[in-house]
Design a protein around this motif. Structure first.
Motif, PDB file in Angstrom:
ATOM      1  N   GLY A 116       0.806  -1.206   0.000  1.00  0.00           N
ATOM      2  CA  GLY A 116       0.000   0.000   0.000  1.00  0.00           C
ATOM      3  C   GLY A 116       0.837   1.253   0.000  1.00  0.00           C
ATOM      4  N   GLN A 117       0.230   2.345   0.433  1.00  0.00           N
ATOM      5  CA  GLN A 117       0.883   3.655   0.432  1.00  0.00           C
ATOM      6  C   GLN A 117       1.751   3.883   1.662  1.00  0.00           C
ATOM      7  OE1 GLN A 117       0.710   5.885  -2.224  1.00  0.00           O
ATOM      8  NE2 GLN A 117      -0.154   4.034  -3.131  1.00  0.00           N
ATOM      9  N   GLY A 118       1.570   3.046   2.664  1.00  0.00           N
ATOM     10  CA  GLY A 118       2.385   3.163   3.853  1.00  0.00           C
ATOM     11  C   GLY A 118       1.781   4.073   4.908  1.00  0.00           C
ATOM     12  N   THR A 119       2.262   3.903   6.132  1.00  0.00           N
ATOM     13  CA  THR A 119       1.879   4.774   7.236  1.00  0.00           C
ATOM     14  C   THR A 119       3.144   5.154   7.984  1.00  0.00           C
ATOM     15  OG1 THR A 119       0.381   4.967   9.157  1.00  0.00           O
ATOM     16  CG2 THR A 119       1.409   2.827   8.819  1.00  0.00           C
ATOM     17  N   ARG A 120       3.247   6.425   8.310  1.00  0.00           N
ATOM     18  CA  ARG A 120       4.490   6.941   8.888  1.00  0.00           C
ATOM     19  C   ARG A 120       4.502   6.769  10.389  1.00  0.00           C
ATOM     20  NH1 ARG A 120       8.297  10.025   6.776  1.00  0.00           N
ATOM     21  NH2 ARG A 120       6.978  10.351   4.930  1.00  0.00           N
ATOM     22  N   VAL A 121       5.606   6.265  10.894  1.00  0.00           N
ATOM     23  CA  VAL A 121       5.829   6.122  12.329  1.00  0.00           C
ATOM     24  C   VAL A 121       7.050   6.947  12.705  1.00  0.00           C
ATOM     25  CG1 VAL A 121       6.474   4.525  14.179  1.00  0.00           C
ATOM     26  CG2 VAL A 121       4.794   3.825  12.455  1.00  0.00           C
ATOM     27  N   THR A 122       6.858   7.828  13.669  1.00  0.00           N
ATOM     28  CA  THR A 122       7.961   8.652  14.160  1.00  0.00           C
ATOM     29  C   THR A 122       8.105   8.416  15.646  1.00  0.00           C
ATOM     30  OG1 THR A 122       7.510  10.331  12.479  1.00  0.00           O
ATOM     31  CG2 THR A 122       8.884  10.986  14.353  1.00  0.00           C
TER      32      THR A 122
END
Length: 125
Positions: A116-122
């Protein structure tokens, strides 16, 4: 056409937790091995975990073993990644993907088909 959508990312302090979700549409997840991989800025894609379709077996890269847990609920067409004890070095965009298998080789060589488009983890204080 296979479609996967990741969600659940965000900003978390070191030592914190997040649960990522991977939703599948237009296909039944049951028969697929699903993997999670991540990509940090300026770095190569890193496979981190996978789970098989039936009688689920799992695999974890050393970098996340003991901290992350992958699971699936086929009835909901969902795969999850529970991330605990997060570290700044876990900061990346996380993707779920269909995988050719669930082995150390598949994860190490990032042998994925669709994602998919991904999800950002910070992870930062």
């Amino acid at each position: 056409q296979v479609q996967l959508e990741e969600s659940g990312g965000g900003l978390v302090q070191p030592g914190g937790s997040l649960r990522l979700s991977c939703a599948a549409s237009r296909f039944a997840l049951d028969y697929y091995t699903i993997a999670w991989f991540r990509q940090a800025p300026g770095k190569e894609r890193e496979g981190i975990s996978c789970i098989t379709g039936s009688r689920p077996t799992t695999y974890y890269a050393d970098s996340v073993k003991g901290r992350f847990t992958i699971s699936r609920v086929n009835a909901k067409n969902m795969v999850y990644l529970q991330m605990n004890s997060l570290k700044p070095e876990d900061t990346a965009v996380y993707y779920c993907a269909t995988a050719v298998g669930c082995t150390q080789e598949v994860i190490a060589q990032a042998l994925f088909n669709f994602w998919g488009q991904g999800t950002r983890v910070t992870v930062s204080s």
